[in-house]
Design a protein around this motif. Sequence first.
Motif, PDB file in Angstrom:
ATOM      1  N   LEU A 216       5.231  -3.925   8.988  1.00 27.73           N
ATOM      2  CA  LEU A 216       4.152  -3.256   9.721  1.00 27.73           C
ATOM      3  C   LEU A 216       3.365  -2.328   8.798  1.00 27.73           C
ATOM      4  O   LEU A 216       2.124  -2.278   8.860  1.00 27.73           O
ATOM      5  N   VAL A 217       4.073  -1.598   7.951  1.00 28.83           N
ATOM      6  CA  VAL A 217       3.388  -0.696   7.005  1.00 28.83           C
ATOM      7  C   VAL A 217       2.476  -1.505   6.074  1.00 28.83           C
ATOM      8  O   VAL A 217       1.315  -1.141   5.846  1.00 28.83           O
ATOM      9  N   LYS A 218       2.974  -2.610   5.542  1.00 27.39           N
ATOM     10  CA  LYS A 218       2.156  -3.466   4.672  1.00 27.39           C
ATOM     11  C   LYS A 218       0.926  -3.980   5.417  1.00 27.39           C
ATOM     12  O   LYS A 218      -0.180  -4.031   4.864  1.00 27.39           O
ATOM     13  N   ALA A 219       1.116  -4.343   6.682  1.00 29.83           N
ATOM     14  CA  ALA A 219       0.001  -4.882   7.474  1.00 29.83           C
ATOM     15  C   ALA A 219      -1.118  -3.871   7.641  1.00 29.83           C
ATOM     16  O   ALA A 219      -2.297  -4.234   7.750  1.00 29.83           O
ATOM     17  N   ILE A 242       6.776   1.768  -0.240  1.00 27.67           N
ATOM     18  CA  ILE A 242       5.724   0.826   0.176  1.00 27.67           C
ATOM     19  C   ILE A 242       4.425   1.560   0.481  1.00 27.67           C
ATOM     20  O   ILE A 242       3.331   1.107   0.126  1.00 27.67           O
ATOM     21  N   ILE A 243       4.536   2.699   1.131  1.00 25.06           N
ATOM     22  CA  ILE A 243       3.347   3.501   1.447  1.00 25.06           C
ATOM     23  C   ILE A 243       2.592   3.868   0.170  1.00 25.06           C
ATOM     24  O   ILE A 243       1.357   3.775   0.109  1.00 25.06           O
ATOM     25  N   ASN A 244       3.337   4.251  -0.847  1.00 26.81           N
ATOM     26  CA  ASN A 244       2.703   4.615  -2.120  1.00 26.81           C
ATOM     27  C   ASN A 244       2.128   3.394  -2.833  1.00 26.81           C
ATOM     28  O   ASN A 244       1.029   3.455  -3.409  1.00 26.81           O
ATOM     29  N   THR A 245       2.841   2.288  -2.804  1.00 27.65           N
ATOM     30  CA  THR A 245       2.375   1.060  -3.464  1.00 27.65           C
ATOM     31  C   THR A 245       1.049   0.588  -2.879  1.00 27.65           C
ATOM     32  O   THR A 245       0.136   0.168  -3.604  1.00 27.65           O
ATOM     33  N   TYR A 246       0.940   0.671  -1.538  1.00 26.50           N
ATOM     34  CA  TYR A 246      -0.268   0.176  -0.862  1.00 26.50           C
ATOM     35  C   TYR A 246      -1.283   1.289  -0.618  1.00 26.50           C
ATOM     36  O   TYR A 246      -2.275   1.095   0.092  1.00 26.50           O
ATOM     37  N   LYS A 247      -1.007   2.478  -1.173  1.00 23.21           N
ATOM     38  CA  LYS A 247      -1.927   3.628  -1.070  1.00 23.21           C
ATOM     39  C   LYS A 247      -2.280   3.928   0.397  1.00 23.21           C
ATOM     40  O   LYS A 247      -3.445   4.013   0.778  1.00 23.21           O
ATOM     41  N   LEU A 248      -1.243   4.128   1.211  1.00 21.77           N
ATOM     42  CA  LEU A 248      -1.430   4.324   2.651  1.00 21.77           C
ATOM     43  C   LEU A 248      -0.998   5.719   3.116  1.00 21.77           C
ATOM     44  O   LEU A 248      -0.853   5.951   4.317  1.00 21.77           O
TER      45      LEU A 248
END
Length: 372
Positions: A216-219, A242-248
């Motif tokens: 869901l975070v990636k989406a 994941i949040i940091n990787t996808y800059k979210l």
Amino acid sequence: MNVQKLNVIMDTRMVDKHLHGIARYTYEIIKGMSFSNKVHMILLVNNLELSKEIFGQFNNIEFIKMKSKFLSLSEQLELPHIVNKYKGKAIFHSPSFVSSPFIKTKMIMTIHDLNHLRFPQYYSPFHKYYYKYIVKPSALKCEKIFTVSEFSKNEIVDWLKCDRNKVVVTYNGVDSRFKVIKDKNILLRVKEKYKLPDEFVLYIGNLKPHKNVETLVKAMSLVKDNTKLVINGKVNESLNKIINTYKLKDRINFIGYVDDDDLPIIYNLAEVFVFPSLYEGFGLPPLEAMACGCPTIVSNTSSLPEVVGDVGYKFDPNNYGKLGKLVNRSLNINYDINKLIERSSYFNWGKTYNETIKIYLSYKNMLFNQDY
């Protein structure tokens, strides 16, 4: 003429004030039975004062205090010691998988799912041995096994290699608190309390790996920029990565613990609810969201398609790209709220109670007329 009541012993040691999961199921069964003149409930408890606070307003109940904590080795001695005194006088219902193969009283068990067996890597060796040497032998001795979906029934029958008629599906229900709320003052109060954004996607549940919140975070990296994701609880290390990787970082709000009374209001405030779990025996949050008129997206695995029917979007839980597209689509269409509410209303605790007491009473004559 006095009607001889059926005694039902129920293990309620897992019940606390929050009434989540199995505790909610147990509470609702006891609540329903309190209105019956055919059943007398004997509740096994650890904390007598707390249990009286939770169940004290109900009729047809009494309490037996146990020393052994829920899911402890000592319960394997104490549980049979207490329950076997009622052999021929009661049935024992374990509303969770906790029981003992040494119990000689007629027994019913509720197995909500086989999560411990499907994802053994997330549980301790204790759980593995508990299922093998305690749960399985106890389940095979049971007169009936309740479960909460056809999906779980199929899994249990396959696991036990038992007759399908032994396993009875009694769906969970949705509490009446979950409904459409239009009072703007109530909505604004909760929005400010949790610092909720104007437009957000919602996830409610724990952050265990099988819940698949990472997908869901990636989406969210594919969802339009002005929409945020709200998650109850606190961020963990794997999600933070994941949040940091996808800059979210600016688009994910962790709001901590949510008070039970506020949860229906948060569902009402959300634009869409997403439940990306890999495995659910039932999956109550999607139904709660739908009862509040919140559009719902679930993964197309386990019991979730069975629960949401044809009113919720479904996606492959490994495909975050598809989930991102479904979220965007949900944000841009008008849902028929009545269809969401109608689907959720099919699942109610009154049905669960009626199906449960029917099984209870089927053993009444057998108990009262049998010599031991």
